[in-house]
Write an enzyme that holds these catalytic residues in place. Structure first.
Site, PDB file in Angstrom:
ATOM      1  N   GLU C 161       0.808  -1.233   0.000  1.00 22.47           N
ATOM      2  CA  GLU C 161       0.000   0.000   0.000  1.00 22.47           C
ATOM      3  C   GLU C 161       0.839   1.280   0.000  1.00 22.47           C
ATOM      4  OE1 GLU C 161      -3.245  -0.188   2.838  1.00 22.47           O
ATOM      5  OE2 GLU C 161      -4.038  -1.988   1.884  1.00 22.47           O
ATOM      6  N   GLU C 280      -5.130  -8.569  -0.436  1.00 21.55           N
ATOM      7  CA  GLU C 280      -5.851  -8.417   0.830  1.00 21.55           C
ATOM      8  C   GLU C 280      -7.305  -8.127   0.512  1.00 21.55           C
ATOM      9  OE1 GLU C 280      -4.444  -5.447   3.554  1.00 21.55           O
ATOM     10  OE2 GLU C 280      -2.345  -6.049   3.341  1.00 21.55           O
TER      11      GLU C 280
END
Lengths: 512, 512, 512, 512
Positions: C161, C280
């Protein structure tokens, strides 16, 4: 001095782990049996297991009975409850059956002659049709439960040692051929992919049976898939109390005898090269020969394992463990049972011979003689097994010297020893007084001693040649492993300094 | 020749298994830690376990924090999630904590001085009230979860080595006394049955701290339950790379030093005979001293275990295993950690010293000297431990001769040996090249060699006297066991015949 | 009424078990972590596992330090001790890493910004050369230990991220591209067979990052192997104390968003069809959202699992278990962690959603809609999963009716239910008072209730059509299985008679 | 409405776990037997185990045989190999034998009458001296191996059901008295601390045997330690194929019959209050009565367990598991065996009845009637077992209402249900088609359903009185537990909010 030439590949067909023998199938319901088999599978890992008694009454498959309550009714039913339990256990342990079809269910038998304490009926079926139905129903049940692709890989052998009157009524050869033909046909009817063979004769002077069997199947035009026979290497035992003491045979005589079987088969054009499975072998053929528990046995078998693959597709040590009741229930843990493992899950010396041969599987044989075998791995290492036995009397220490061409560098040599004082639970048990019931402490001591002695040595080669001496005590097996072992010491780690210890600081000493 | 007189009971207080040390409590959440502890408990079975870090931040008990989301709010909470996990694991393995209260939670600390890679805060609390609240809440939680009768048997020690500046800010003695007094009072407030002690000082020239501590508690009128100190037996290490090499001290100096602690306490009438717990001992006090992994260490500790009970209620080996991070994460499995067990669950030589002492627990000591200890069991057997070490340099073989009065009859003598070639995984690892990551095969070899050599011998006594020679190689420990072992041969079993083998039948031979 | 047409194959790409998320790698040293993973592997059996923290300091790989003893010396070393332990554990449990390269070792970091309680450093390397050395050394070590053919199948993702400032300093896109390019090159240098991808962005409105990333790699001419992104399906949480309460999003919005990623990639000719891995996903993206523990979550995820394979190669539920420390140590077993399993090895409702999807793997999808999915096996059976959830408020019971064409005969219908009163340990825990420490009895009760309700029903089909009603309570998942189940009653067994019981014999009764 | 008065202690002697029955001792060598016993011990934990066949030939203890090799020699030997294995297994599982001396070894028997598929010889010894020698040798062996203090606590019973001709030739009472007298004397000769009893008669109309036995021992002046009898509660079965269908008896008739035994004994002054052990009980006395596998059986036995302690010291359910061969090998896993556990380690409904009674052990009985029993624990909780059965036909739902005085506060009520759809593997098996061999998937489904349904409920009491309704479906058992369960919500945790879910943010929604 044995000079190893890595480019010189020696003949060695390592089928050590293809199959192992077992006490009758009904015993596979026992906890101790499973515990012993688990140990064997963990260390050795056999692919197949073969034993008697699939159709013996304690397996309860063939149910031809009057109704329990209404005696006027009669039913023929198959009960696979125990068969499922046994097969589930086998497959859970990664082992598959080498199916032996036998002995005769009491209700299907034509006579009442039995063999062993556990009374296996050894007479022909009173109805061959019903026998074939039983065989087919059993195989189909196995296929239903475990899948066709799996089950057809399980070899099928017809009966056991029909050439002996104790195992087949009157050792009637023609009756056996009838049994074989009908059974062969029945199995192939279930699935032609099944591999089927016989005649499972005991070894020795049985050329007649093999030869007649080959003539028979050729005449009948049966495409049998393999031939089976047995191979024991002792003379008849001398008996005393619960035990038998057989003289060991000359190993070379046995190998010669095995070769005659190969020759007989190959003399039939149609069957040339047909696989031979030795579906039983060991030194003695009685389950109460103390020799089985000795390091002598381990050494003798070490030689066998180096040679049995010469003429044979496989060879099945009789047996993996000592849960075995042919002559009744043993009185002590070391009673000369066939097993690689004694009761109490104690590995016997011969167990380690198998472990050693399993460890060299897949490697390339670069040397083999009457005393040792040497393999080369693909990482620059060598591994050998050296044995030393006498057939009787006091053996002597023996030293083998090897010269092995290797790259320069540091190596670790590991020696694993099975001899009088290593991996020899029999001696410990004897020293403890030969107790029939092992206390927990006795068992702990015996188990602690039932492992090979292991030593390591560091050697640095600078002239591209490693000289290695292997010392075998009397009646012993030594495995050696040579691993490249460059020293990769961590920063600040100095092994010599560690071992030497530090001198105290004179000032510290002075302060006192 | 040592003549054993069974009626001559020697002084020996065997508290080998009362307590063992451990890496910080947070590490008890690790799988490898639990695996090592399980091995230790299976073979040795300690009653208690003591280590640092109960209140260190990774245990996450003391939660004095602003709200994660609303930064304007602040809360003081206790979090026992990890404490429960650790204690459940301990109790499942049959071991109970010897509670060490420390170190300081970061949020409760008055300073930011820390010790070790894992940063244990070693400053006094910024609020003694809050410290006492924490102590009480923790003990009450334990009582709620595990029951009052159980938990009050767990000894409580206040802090660790406050006499060293690395463990207690400025090694401030008065501040420690304050900590002790407040904590003592807090614990007894929870339940007066708790046993509480201190000052947990490191050993050596620390008479001052013990002495001052005793004066202090006497002056305050505190009925402390025991005194604690540590006991290491090397000079300061010499460093190289990741490792430290400390010279071993003269053992006798250590025993003398221990006795001064006894004397100091006994000089206070009120505290005469008060139990002393050595809450840490080992040879070296650093976690990267390769000596810990050696057979020399095993032999040195063998002597310690024969003497430490002379003046002390207990002594806690530092530590059971090598999951330990004080100086960071080790680079190799044999890095000189404190543990009885190396990473990979490999028992080190000293492990077996403890096993041997555990095995003789409950027996009667009939002889003890600088080289051995001999015990008598209640079944007519004897058991001894013989050690042989040098503080540095090349040791020599040593032979001990015993004359032991026994009944006439047959005996089995078992010898378990820890020496260069037995139970010495360090050497095997070195020979394998000192790999930092063990492959499965390397681990198998090392584990196979990490066990004592075991031999048995059968002896028949006819003159009511057994003469026994025990040979100790350099830097070794040998345990011997003498068991009455009357021969109870089964009918027909003849061991000599088994071993000798059978000569072949001349007729059989002739037939060929 | 849903009419199933077996010939009508519906689109369904079942990658349920390809990968699962995990707390930071250092936690994989924990016993509770391994216990939870073992449970997950036994019931679900994921192929891969992905989490943060490979290079974070607690894994201790990157050792750039002054000598512990001689402060004048400095060394850069790699320590793979813990990495080996973690990987050994993973492989023993049949799971392989989906490698995420991150975060930054403290000693290699260019800044000191960290994320989470466990302080993962999120700044770029101070030396990209040293970063690449670290990556290469790590991969080479893994290859040495586990074999090249094995290790190159482990996918490699660069960082996590980077589009969020908390995970990558300033969310600096150009800096990430630099990291990606250098890392990509380094990995391929070790072995070009490695599959490498990025940019691992969080989902939502991140078209910009994906789009820029694709432009960038195209411009650089990098043949990346896959693209990664995340997928959470809640609005921002509302906070209260230790917990966050996020509203669930409309599922359809999420699927649309995922499709834009597919479109962006496919708009690049060079990368058309390039696999997308959702590395995820879950409902909420915070580790303290109680919704994770609910049956609502199980039902919501049931729908997700029916759709996520539409555009994506795989999707990795975040996370398998609750050993997870991003926000610190939880105070209670049910704290809204991401895990399929709660602390204490208690399966949560969503665990069973995964079990159900795993059980239908390999079957053929014959129906899929917003409420259910139906599969056909190859033995004449059908298997479906029906879910029923509301995003908030009180849900209602829902009934699904199916008409399924089958052969005539007897069938067994099995229903497995996850709802308020079945497989709902959260409710039991609440009813027990929400204890923070579970006693053994409380744990026993919760575990007993943490399993789906199971009922069976026997149905006989005579008109080649089975009508089936599945009733879903509010916030529930129901799995149904239809098995052909011809009755094979044993001789004399009459189930109805068994259930009815026998009337007593009037004569017997009269006798009294 | 049942009003519980905690001060009103009801008569209840909970000996549920004192003893359990087993198939013949030789079966204890089986793996499946041990697996079933392990399950039983884990959940219930019986103290003792009693079964037939200690001296039957498969145990191989009595060896009176000609030499295997030299037929001219004859030997009498004892072989304890299997006995040791069995006893080791028992003690490892925490269970001790309740020794039944019988049946007769073939070589010691005076006749060849046998009972059962496994052919237990039921004739008197041909030599009472040799019988006594056998008994003494066996007990002495056990004492040698397991210690005198342990072994003398194992009760000793002489023979089994001598009042039936199938179990004792001609049911000859005088011959039994002879056997008893000689055996009693022999056992006491080994150690007078042994507790010895008889006559182990089957129940029903056997007042004559009990009465005569008491007269006999009184006349002989034997201080017997206890009296034993059996207790089955069905009429004779009706047979069909492999199965028998017995009508259940009126329970009250059985309790009355039991009381007559108490009265007979107490009528002898010398033996007043002498303990009675019911060494067998169950509903039906045949091992192929399907009723054993039903929830009706579970409910019927629930009542038995509430009453059997009224007159008796103990009562031993016949049997713990289905490894049992009296009528041969079962064809299917649910064949009406006696066991609490079916083959495949599947707990039957009655298993849970025992679990429930074990869980209330040590608590105080505050209510007992024909439908339920209620206990009080010492932490403010209550626990009850409610049953509902009919002897035949369709039962009805039944509701029990309780009013229980408790402190005000929050409680958790747990209900565990055994009924048609819960803990009823028989129904699942039937629905699956009554397969004789369970596939792995079938076994998984059956095991998943073989557990009680569990629900919890939270109740807040404000008026010091809890009203509780327990609904029993037909043929069911329900256990309820009432635990005080104050809500200890963690900061910020709001269960109602968790369950309700969050409404989305209107702004968020609007943004779209």
């Amino acid at each position: 001095m044995i000079r190893i030439d890595p480019s010189n590949v020696a003949g060695f067909n390592n089928r050590t782990d293809f199959c192992v023998g077992t006490g009758r199938m009904g015993l596979a319901l026992r906890k101790e049996y499973i515990d012993q088999l688990r140990l064997v599978q963990e260390y050795i890992g056999f692919d197949h297991i073969r034993g008697h008694g699939l159709f013996t009454d304690d397996m309860a498959i063939y149910q031809d009975q009057v109704d329990f309550f209404d005696k006027s009714k009669k039913y023929l039913e198959y009960n696979f409850t125990y068969l499922d339990l046994v097969m589930d256990n086998y497959l859970d342990l990664g082992i598959r059956p080498f199916i032996e079809l036998g002995f005769m269910p009491g209700k299907l038998a034509s006579g009442d002659q039995t063999v062993f304490y556990w009374k296996g009926n050894v007479t022909p079926p009173k109805s061959y049709d019903k026998w074939c139905d039983l065989v087919k129903a059993t195989l189909r049940h196995l296929i239903d439960r475990y899948g066709r692709d799996e089950v057809v890989t399980w070899p099928v052998e017809v009966w056991n040692e029909p050439n002996l009157t104790v195992f087949w009524k009157d050792a009637d050869m023609q009756e056996y051929f009838k049994l074989f033909d009908r059974t062969f046909e029945a199995v192939k009817e279930v699935d032609p992919e099944f591999k089927v063979g016989g005649p499972a004769v005991c070894g020795g002077s049985d050329e007649l049976w093999i030869s007649s069997f080959m003539d028979h199947v050729e005449e009948k035009g049966l495409d049998i898939d393999f031939v089976t026979r047995h191979h024991y290497t002792t003379e008849p035992p001398r008996f005393e109390g619960h035990y038998g003491y057989p003289p060991l045979s000359e190993a070379e005589d046995g190998f010669k005898n095995l070769h005659t079987t190969r020759d007989i088969i190959d003399s039939h054009e149609r069957y040339r090269g047909l696989p031979i499975h030795i579906t039983e072998y060991n030194t003695s053929y009685i389950p109460n020969a103390p020799v089985h528990d000795t390091t002598r046995n381990a050494a003798y078998i070490a030689q066998q394992l180096s040679r049995l693959g010469d003429d044979n597709e496989s060879y099945s040590y009789w047996t993996f463990g000592d849960v075995f009741e042919e002559h009744g229930v043993p009185f002590t843990p070391f009673h000369g049972g066939f097993g690689l493992v004694a009761d109490g899950c104690i590995p016997k010396p011969t167990f380690w011979t198998f472990v050693f041969y399993k460890q060299i599987k897949g490697m390339t044989c670069v040397h083999k003689d009457d005393d040792c075998i040497v393999m080369k791995d693909d990482k620059g290492g060598y591994h050998g097994i050296c044995w030393n036995y006498t057939r009787w009397g006091e053996g002597k220490e023996k030293t083998s010297s090897f010269s092995i061409p290797v790259d320069n560098g540091r190596y670790c040599i590991v020696r694993n020893t099975v001899d009088e004082n290593n991996a020899n639970p029999l001696k410990i048990w004897h020293d403890l007084g030969e107790p029939s019931s092992l206390s927990k402490e006795e068992k702990r001591i015996i188990l602690a001693g039932a492992k090979p002695g292991i030593t390591t040595e560091s050697v640095t080669v600078t002239e591209k040649e490693m000289e290695l001496k292997i010392v075998n005590g009397p009646e012993s097996v030594v495995k050696f492993d040579i691993y490249p072992a460059a020293l990769t010491a961590d920063r600040g780690y100095d092994y010599d300094r560690v071992i030497r210890g530090e001198e105290p600081d004179p000032e510290e000493t002075a302060k006192k």
